[in-house]
Design a protein around this motif. Sequence first.
Motif, PDB file in Angstrom:
ATOM      1  N   PHE A  85       0.834  -1.205   0.000  1.00 58.16           N
ATOM      2  CA  PHE A  85       0.000   0.000   0.000  1.00 58.16           C
ATOM      3  C   PHE A  85       0.867   1.253   0.000  1.00 58.16           C
ATOM      4  O   PHE A  85       0.606   2.204  -0.754  1.00 58.16           O
ATOM      5  CB  PHE A  85      -0.938   0.010   1.205  1.00 58.16           C
ATOM      6  N   PHE A  86       1.902   1.284   0.821  1.00 58.98           N
ATOM      7  CA  PHE A  86       2.735   2.482   0.883  1.00 58.98           C
ATOM      8  C   PHE A  86       3.584   2.656  -0.369  1.00 58.98           C
ATOM      9  O   PHE A  86       3.920   3.795  -0.730  1.00 58.98           O
ATOM     10  CB  PHE A  86       3.583   2.476   2.150  1.00 58.98           C
ATOM     11  N   GLN A  87       3.934   1.560  -1.048  1.00 55.78           N
ATOM     12  CA  GLN A  87       4.557   1.688  -2.358  1.00 55.78           C
ATOM     13  C   GLN A  87       3.639   2.445  -3.310  1.00 55.78           C
ATOM     14  O   GLN A  87       4.066   3.335  -4.041  1.00 55.78           O
ATOM     15  CB  GLN A  87       4.858   0.309  -2.939  1.00 55.78           C
ATOM     16  N   LEU A  88       2.364   2.056  -3.296  1.00 52.26           N
ATOM     17  CA  LEU A  88       1.386   2.733  -4.144  1.00 52.26           C
ATOM     18  C   LEU A  88       1.156   4.175  -3.690  1.00 52.26           C
ATOM     19  O   LEU A  88       1.062   5.089  -4.512  1.00 52.26           O
ATOM     20  CB  LEU A  88       0.059   1.970  -4.125  1.00 52.26           C
ATOM     21  N   ALA A  89       1.074   4.376  -2.384  1.00 46.38           N
ATOM     22  CA  ALA A  89       0.811   5.714  -1.859  1.00 46.38           C
ATOM     23  C   ALA A  89       1.908   6.693  -2.243  1.00 46.38           C
ATOM     24  O   ALA A  89       1.643   7.882  -2.453  1.00 46.38           O
ATOM     25  CB  ALA A  89       0.644   5.660  -0.351  1.00 46.38           C
ATOM     26  N   ALA A  90       3.131   6.203  -2.354  1.00 46.88           N
ATOM     27  CA  ALA A  90       4.236   7.079  -2.740  1.00 46.88           C
ATOM     28  C   ALA A  90       4.066   7.611  -4.159  1.00 46.88           C
ATOM     29  O   ALA A  90       4.632   8.652  -4.506  1.00 46.88           O
ATOM     30  CB  ALA A  90       5.556   6.328  -2.611  1.00 46.88           C
ATOM     31  N   THR A  91       3.279   6.905  -4.981  1.00 46.41           N
ATOM     32  CA  THR A  91       3.065   7.312  -6.376  1.00 46.41           C
ATOM     33  C   THR A  91       1.718   7.976  -6.587  1.00 46.41           C
ATOM     34  O   THR A  91       1.413   8.381  -7.710  1.00 46.41           O
ATOM     35  CB  THR A  91       3.147   6.089  -7.304  1.00 46.41           C
ATOM     36  N   ALA A  92       0.899   8.062  -5.553  1.00 49.97           N
ATOM     37  CA  ALA A  92      -0.487   8.490  -5.706  1.00 49.97           C
ATOM     38  C   ALA A  92      -0.658   9.981  -5.448  1.00 49.97           C
ATOM     39  O   ALA A  92       0.196  10.652  -4.850  1.00 49.97           O
ATOM     40  CB  ALA A  92      -1.389   7.696  -4.767  1.00 49.97           C
ATOM     41  N   ASP A  93      -1.791  10.497  -5.882  1.00 53.02           N
ATOM     42  CA  ASP A  93      -2.185  11.877  -5.615  1.00 53.02           C
ATOM     43  C   ASP A  93      -3.274  11.954  -4.552  1.00 53.02           C
ATOM     44  O   ASP A  93      -3.351  12.936  -3.805  1.00 53.02           O
ATOM     45  CB  ASP A  93      -2.715  12.526  -6.896  1.00 53.02           C
ATOM     46  N   VAL A  94      -4.134  10.932  -4.497  1.00 50.37           N
ATOM     47  CA  VAL A  94      -5.317  10.979  -3.637  1.00 50.37           C
ATOM     48  C   VAL A  94      -5.534   9.608  -3.019  1.00 50.37           C
ATOM     49  O   VAL A  94      -5.338   8.579  -3.674  1.00 50.37           O
ATOM     50  CB  VAL A  94      -6.577  11.369  -4.452  1.00 50.37           C
ATOM     51  N   VAL A  95      -5.949   9.600  -1.748  1.00 50.54           N
ATOM     52  CA  VAL A  95      -6.452   8.409  -1.065  1.00 50.54           C
ATOM     53  C   VAL A  95      -7.847   8.737  -0.548  1.00 50.54           C
ATOM     54  O   VAL A  95      -8.052   9.810   0.037  1.00 50.54           O
ATOM     55  CB  VAL A  95      -5.549   7.981   0.108  1.00 50.54           C
ATOM     56  N   ILE A  96      -8.790   7.841  -0.768  1.00 47.58           N
ATOM     57  CA  ILE A  96     -10.156   8.040  -0.272  1.00 47.58           C
ATOM     58  C   ILE A  96     -10.538   6.844   0.583  1.00 47.58           C
ATOM     59  O   ILE A  96     -10.329   5.692   0.188  1.00 47.58           O
ATOM     60  CB  ILE A  96     -11.188   8.168  -1.423  1.00 47.58           C
ATOM     61  N   GLU A  97     -11.107   7.109   1.767  1.00 56.08           N
ATOM     62  CA  GLU A  97     -11.581   6.032   2.646  1.00 56.08           C
ATOM     63  C   GLU A  97     -12.849   6.482   3.355  1.00 56.08           C
ATOM     64  O   GLU A  97     -13.079   7.675   3.560  1.00 56.08           O
ATOM     65  CB  GLU A  97     -10.493   5.633   3.652  1.00 56.08           C
ATOM     66  N   ASN A  98     -13.688   5.507   3.730  1.00 57.87           N
ATOM     67  CA  ASN A  98     -14.862   5.812   4.548  1.00 57.87           C
ATOM     68  C   ASN A  98     -15.080   4.728   5.600  1.00 57.87           C
ATOM     69  O   ASN A  98     -16.189   4.269   5.832  1.00 57.87           O
ATOM     70  CB  ASN A  98     -16.113   6.010   3.692  1.00 57.87           C
ATOM     71  N   MET A  99     -13.968   4.344   6.257  1.00 57.80           N
ATOM     72  CA  MET A  99     -14.046   3.415   7.375  1.00 57.80           C
ATOM     73  C   MET A  99     -14.586   4.154   8.608  1.00 57.80           C
ATOM     74  O   MET A  99     -14.714   5.379   8.605  1.00 57.80           O
ATOM     75  CB  MET A  99     -12.651   2.868   7.693  1.00 57.80           C
ATOM     76  N   ARG A 100     -14.870   3.386   9.657  1.00 56.49           N
ATOM     77  CA  ARG A 100     -15.108   4.065  10.926  1.00 56.49           C
ATOM     78  C   ARG A 100     -13.901   4.924  11.239  1.00 56.49           C
ATOM     79  O   ARG A 100     -12.769   4.591  10.880  1.00 56.49           O
ATOM     80  CB  ARG A 100     -15.305   3.050  12.047  1.00 56.49           C
ATOM     81  N   ALA A 101     -14.131   6.024  11.934  1.00 56.90           N
ATOM     82  CA  ALA A 101     -13.085   7.028  12.107  1.00 56.90           C
ATOM     83  C   ALA A 101     -11.785   6.448  12.642  1.00 56.90           C
ATOM     84  O   ALA A 101     -10.695   6.861  12.234  1.00 56.90           O
ATOM     85  CB  ALA A 101     -13.590   8.143  13.021  1.00 56.90           C
ATOM     86  N   ALA A 102     -11.862   5.479  13.559  1.00 59.62           N
ATOM     87  CA  ALA A 102     -10.656   4.974  14.205  1.00 59.62           C
ATOM     88  C   ALA A 102      -9.925   3.905  13.404  1.00 59.62           C
ATOM     89  O   ALA A 102      -8.751   3.625  13.666  1.00 59.62           O
ATOM     90  CB  ALA A 102     -11.009   4.413  15.591  1.00 59.62           C
ATOM     91  N   VAL A 103     -10.595   3.301  12.424  1.00 57.24           N
ATOM     92  CA  VAL A 103     -10.026   2.111  11.766  1.00 57.24           C
ATOM     93  C   VAL A 103      -8.757   2.432  11.005  1.00 57.24           C
ATOM     94  O   VAL A 103      -7.772   1.678  11.048  1.00 57.24           O
ATOM     95  CB  VAL A 103     -11.078   1.460  10.850  1.00 57.24           C
ATOM     96  N   LYS A 104      -8.720   3.556  10.293  1.00 59.91           N
ATOM     97  CA  LYS A 104      -7.530   3.890   9.506  1.00 59.91           C
ATOM     98  C   LYS A 104      -6.308   4.071  10.400  1.00 59.91           C
ATOM     99  O   LYS A 104      -5.181   3.750   9.997  1.00 59.91           O
ATOM    100  CB  LYS A 104      -7.781   5.124   8.657  1.00 59.91           C
ATOM    101  N   PHE A 105      -6.516   4.573  11.617  1.00 63.57           N
ATOM    102  CA  PHE A 105      -5.400   4.709  12.546  1.00 63.57           C
ATOM    103  C   PHE A 105      -4.952   3.339  13.049  1.00 63.57           C
ATOM    104  O   PHE A 105      -3.750   3.083  13.191  1.00 63.57           O
ATOM    105  CB  PHE A 105      -5.811   5.604  13.721  1.00 63.57           C
ATOM    106  N   ARG A 106      -5.913   2.480  13.304  1.00 63.97           N
ATOM    107  CA  ARG A 106      -5.587   1.130  13.761  1.00 63.97           C
ATOM    108  C   ARG A 106      -4.807   0.361  12.691  1.00 63.97           C
ATOM    109  O   ARG A 106      -3.875  -0.389  13.002  1.00 63.97           O
ATOM    110  CB  ARG A 106      -6.866   0.395  14.131  1.00 63.97           C
ATOM    111  N   LEU A 107      -5.162   0.569  11.435  1.00 65.74           N
ATOM    112  CA  LEU A 107      -4.446  -0.083  10.336  1.00 65.74           C
ATOM    113  C   LEU A 107      -3.117   0.597  10.020  1.00 65.74           C
ATOM    114  O   LEU A 107      -2.261   0.010   9.349  1.00 65.74           O
ATOM    115  CB  LEU A 107      -5.309  -0.089   9.075  1.00 65.74           C
ATOM    116  N   GLY A 108      -2.970   1.839  10.458  1.00 59.89           N
ATOM    117  CA  GLY A 108      -1.741   2.566  10.155  1.00 59.89           C
ATOM    118  C   GLY A 108      -1.715   3.152   8.760  1.00 59.89           C
ATOM    119  O   GLY A 108      -0.628   3.372   8.201  1.00 59.89           O
TER     120      GLY A 108
END
Length: 398
Positions: A85-108
Amino acid sequence: MTQDATITGLPLSGLRVLDLTVARAGPTCVRHLADWGAEVIRIAPPSADAGDITGDQDGFDYQNLHRNKRAMQIDLKTEAGKAIFFQLAATADVVIENMRAAVKFRLGVDYASVSAVNPRIVYGSISGFGQDGPYGHRAGVDQIAQGMGGLMSITGVPGAGLVRVGIPIADLTAGNLLALAVMMALYDRTRTGRGRWVHTSLLEVMVFMLDFQASRWLLAGEVAGQAGNDHPTSIPTGVYPTADRPIALAASSPRMWERFCDALDKPEWKTRPGWNTRDGRSADRAAINAAISEVTRTKPSLHWIEILDPAGIPCGPINTIDQTFGDPQVQHLQMAKPVAHPRLGDQKLVRNPINMADVDWDIRNATPDAGQHTDAVLAELGHSPDDIAKLRAARIVQ
């Protein structure tokens, strides 16, 4: 990005978007970006369809939400999956998510973590009730937001009970507004060189969409109630019977009211005490609606539309959805766009409603199967066939 993945001739060509969304609100946002040329990579966990309220990947809802994307399956709960994921994120312009507010932090995979490897990233989030606050931890779905946001209290016929709106309006509005926020952040990035976190919630957009009903309370102290098919403040505006099917019409301004009375061959209504002022018409709406109905029910809907339209009175039939797509204007607007699915055959999906001069828009690709592009995207990142086989064997990707 490979040449095949590059979309030319569309305004968002050259943008790469990582789509971590589920359900409807997040995918609605991403659909705008994908439709207008961004390269979108949908990242779902292995066997992701289970629990997604939009249903199985062959269903009508899923197919309409996820067109014009590439699709991967990555287990973000594993370190190896997160590294991809972070390999992709280094090349990306935008990330979109709609998890519960805390989940993205739990996943890092939260904004701070992604921004650390790519400061230019624009990170968009949708939650049920906001990213913090007393309800920030809660899961939220559309109907809960319709209720808590006040919409259900003003929808429906007075005395007939509370009614939800017939579409997931909080989900759709959240997605639409987040797409706007993402574009503003991308524009800001052209000046600052840095991305930012933009977010909204189902509750926030639902309160925002109350619009004049909210301002009635905030500025005038009036608590709106149900008004059925009548406009809450502009009379006559509503639904009226005809000899075949109902029509909707609006003739509330002084000039339109006079033209309306003449079109219905009721000139005496223009000077009838109480009916000759806007406030008077509002106070006597029941009698006015009854009088209009007595006239309109004598002729079919097309008769009245052909009379009212030349008089400048907004009007139209009340269509079922099949009648809507059969309407000549809807067909002229090409709101049902064809696309060929390699496995499911020919489909028609709902066209993006935005029109842009000198830009030819079409649904370029049908919705991909889950994980359809996993190997191709990994290869673009430099993973060898042996690496990919090992990742698949360990179910880090699928």
